[in-house]
Scaffold this active site. Structure first.
Site, PDB file in Angstrom:
ATOM      1  N   TYR B 280       0.848  -1.198   0.000  1.00  0.00           N
ATOM      2  CA  TYR B 280       0.000   0.000   0.000  1.00  0.00           C
ATOM      3  C   TYR B 280       0.883   1.248   0.000  1.00  0.00           C
ATOM      4  O   TYR B 280       1.699   1.442   0.904  1.00  0.00           O
ATOM      5  CB  TYR B 280      -0.922  -0.023   1.222  1.00  0.00           C
ATOM      6  CG  TYR B 280      -1.949   1.070   1.177  1.00  0.00           C
ATOM      7  CD1 TYR B 280      -2.930   1.062   0.201  1.00  0.00           C
ATOM      8  CD2 TYR B 280      -1.925   2.118   2.076  1.00  0.00           C
ATOM      9  CE1 TYR B 280      -3.868   2.078   0.132  1.00  0.00           C
ATOM     10  CE2 TYR B 280      -2.865   3.134   2.014  1.00  0.00           C
ATOM     11  CZ  TYR B 280      -3.826   3.111   1.037  1.00  0.00           C
ATOM     12  OH  TYR B 280      -4.749   4.119   0.967  1.00  0.00           O
ATOM     13  N   TYR B 330      -5.346   5.223  -8.033  1.00  0.00           N
ATOM     14  CA  TYR B 330      -5.673   5.341  -6.612  1.00  0.00           C
ATOM     15  C   TYR B 330      -6.918   4.519  -6.295  1.00  0.00           C
ATOM     16  O   TYR B 330      -7.994   5.054  -6.078  1.00  0.00           O
ATOM     17  CB  TYR B 330      -5.869   6.806  -6.232  1.00  0.00           C
ATOM     18  CG  TYR B 330      -6.082   7.024  -4.764  1.00  0.00           C
ATOM     19  CD1 TYR B 330      -5.169   6.533  -3.833  1.00  0.00           C
ATOM     20  CD2 TYR B 330      -7.178   7.715  -4.280  1.00  0.00           C
ATOM     21  CE1 TYR B 330      -5.345   6.729  -2.477  1.00  0.00           C
ATOM     22  CE2 TYR B 330      -7.371   7.920  -2.922  1.00  0.00           C
ATOM     23  CZ  TYR B 330      -6.458   7.422  -2.022  1.00  0.00           C
ATOM     24  OH  TYR B 330      -6.648   7.617  -0.677  1.00  0.00           O
TER      25      TYR B 330
END
Lengths: 134, 376
Positions: B280, B330
């Protein structure tokens, strides 16, 4: 000196903090039952869940944890102040506080630098606790 | 303490799908979600009526999503649009399937933040710290990276290695948003946002949607694609120290260590066994914190570890082979999870990691989560 900052979000739990700041006192919430000190304030003590909470004026002594320099204004009111620093400090009593340096950033700024609180009356209604090198 | 170890290899990912990524002002969350769902359904070979579990993430209203897709699940879960929620949602779906609450779970993530001009700071996310001018997850990560620089001597040029490696991957990914080549000097010269972080340390903001379909490993055997198994999972939250959103004075090291112990033990593998890492990357420093927290290098050594293209394809630890949040899209962890599946299936074309058998997903956040996927 008077200038614009984003206004507090109106959380009633924070009122004693702002009242104390106007009188040049730095305070954190303190549990009447177990003595836990915490900030930001909480409706119950995060340690023992008591609702019996006071505000305690603290020493104003702190150490620097980190700082950042904003080059972007997320609020229009801060546009004219770019770039500006925000520092994160650890109060001697434990809680962390996001704040600013009053005046220029200390030249020897680094994690662990001793600081002390100083008060900046940004308007008639709002005084911000800030920090200078101790 | 109890564990999830008995769930090792019990649940499989059988379908993945995504929309194009970009700026789609005329598409709703539900339209994007439907596109991703249809793609994942085709990928799985399942019929729509077989979907009896639904997870929505960042979707405005779960019931509208179900209405649009014509679904009446027997198990539904709606999660907010935070990056940490992807790993959490996948683990929840695993538990639901293993408990019998649902047989085939579709997980749908939608994001229209780009076309709706989300700021991720200021009045979008008011906090107690506003009067001092502090706001945004990026600034919180800048605070932590400054601490890393001061404690360990990490440099911004080392940090640049993360962004540069992921951009190289995005260039190989037809779906990726950012494909302009980037050098370490480009990173160093980019516009500062919250110093010490610069523009190229920040994730993109774009529209898109992702869908994953999960079922039991047993049922997965008869489906269209080779199943990808959830072999390990773990997590730990850090709420007590969350006074500053998206900040932790210890960079979630304790939580990452705890999570890594869980996930490695359940999977029966360690960092040396991992063929590709999906990490992440809301901001580039998160990757450094993750490498240390999950035992890929020692504490404080992540800056040196990433030098020389170690995270790039062809390096020792190919990471975020789709380009990640910094250069692909994103999708708040979801795109990384479908990239994990595609790498294990061998579907990644010119960005394929050769002989890919173990992929590790890591999200080091206030809700740290990790998943290890393997080929069945």
């Amino acid at each position: 000196m008077s200038y614009g900052t984003p206004v507090p979000d109106g959380d009633p739990l924070m009122e004693p903090f702002w009242q104390n700041a106007r009188e040049h006192r730095l305070s954190v919430q303190c549990c009447r039952d177990c003595g836990d000190r915490h900030f930001p304030p909480s409706p119950v003590c995060p340690s023992c869940l008591s609702e019996e909470q006071d505000w305690e004026v603290v020493s104003g002594k702190a150490t620097l944890i980190s700082w950042v320099t904003f080059h972007r204004a997320y609020w229009d009111v801060l546009q004219s102040q770019l770039p500006y620093d925000v520092c994160l400090v650890a109060l001697e009593e434990g809680p962390l506080l996001m704040s600013n340096f009053l005046g220029p950033r200390p030249e020897n700024a680094r994690e662990g630098l001793p600081l002390r609180v100083a008060f900046d009356a940004v308007s008639d209604h709002l005084t911000l606790p800030k920090f200078v090198a101790a | 303490m109890t564990s999830m170890n008995h769930l090792r290899n019990k649940v499989a990912v059988v379908g993945v799908g995504n929309t194009p990524y970009g700026n789609f002002p005329h598409k709703s969350d539900y339209a994007l979600g439907a596109d991703a769902f249809k793609a994942a359904l085709v990928d799985s070979g399942l019929e729509k009526h077989e979907i009896d579990g639904l997870v929505t993430c960042r979707v405005p209203y779960y019931a509208r999503m179900g209405e649009v897709l014509g679904l009446d699940p027997r198990w539904t879960l709606a999660m907010p649009g935070h990056g940490r929620m992807s790993g959490m949602a996948i683990i929840e779906a695993m538990l639901a399937i293993e408990s019998g609450a649902a047989d085939h779970v579709a997980l749908i993530y939608t994001n229209i933040g780009r076309s709706r001009r989300m700021n991720y700071g200021g009045d979008d996310s008011a906090s107690v710290w506003d009067p001092w001018g502090f706001t945004s997850p990026g600034a919180a990560h800048a605070m932590m990276f400054r601490m890393h620089m001061q404690r360990y001597g990490t440099t911004t040029r080392q940090l640049a290695e993360v962004s540069v490696a992921f951009r190289q991957h995005a260039i190989l990914n037809p779906d990726a948003v950012m494909k302009k080549p980037m050098t370490i000097d480009d990173h160093e010269e980019a516009r500062p946002i919250a110093e010490p972080l610069r523009l190229l340390d920040y994730c993109l903001i774009n529209d898109g949607a992702v869908c994953m379909i999960l079922t039991s490993a047993e049922r997965a055997k008869d489906l269209r694609k080779p199943p990808v198994l959830i072999t390990g999972a773990g997590g730990r939250d850090a709420f007590r120290r969350s006074a500053v959103a998206n900040f932790d004075p210890d960079m979630w090291f304790t939580e990452a260590q705890d999570t890594s112990r869980q996930v490695y033990e359940m999977a029966g593998v360690g960092p040396d066994d991992v063929d590709a890492l999906m990490c992440y990357d809301n901001f580039s420093p998160t990757v450094l914190f993750s490498l240390e927290g999950f035992g890929y290098c020692k504490r404080g050594e992540s800056g040196a570890f990433v030098e020389g293209g170690r995270l790039a394809l062809g390096g020792a630890l190919p990471t975020n082979t789709d380009g990640g949040h910094l250069s692909n899209s994103y999708m708040q962890g979801w795109a990384l999870n479908i990239e994990a599946v595609r790498q294990l299936r061998g579907e990644c074309g010119i960005r394929q990691v050769p002989g890919c058998e173990v992929v590790h997903y890591v999200a080091t956040t206030p809700c740290t989560r990790s998943i290890i996927y393997t080929r069945a």
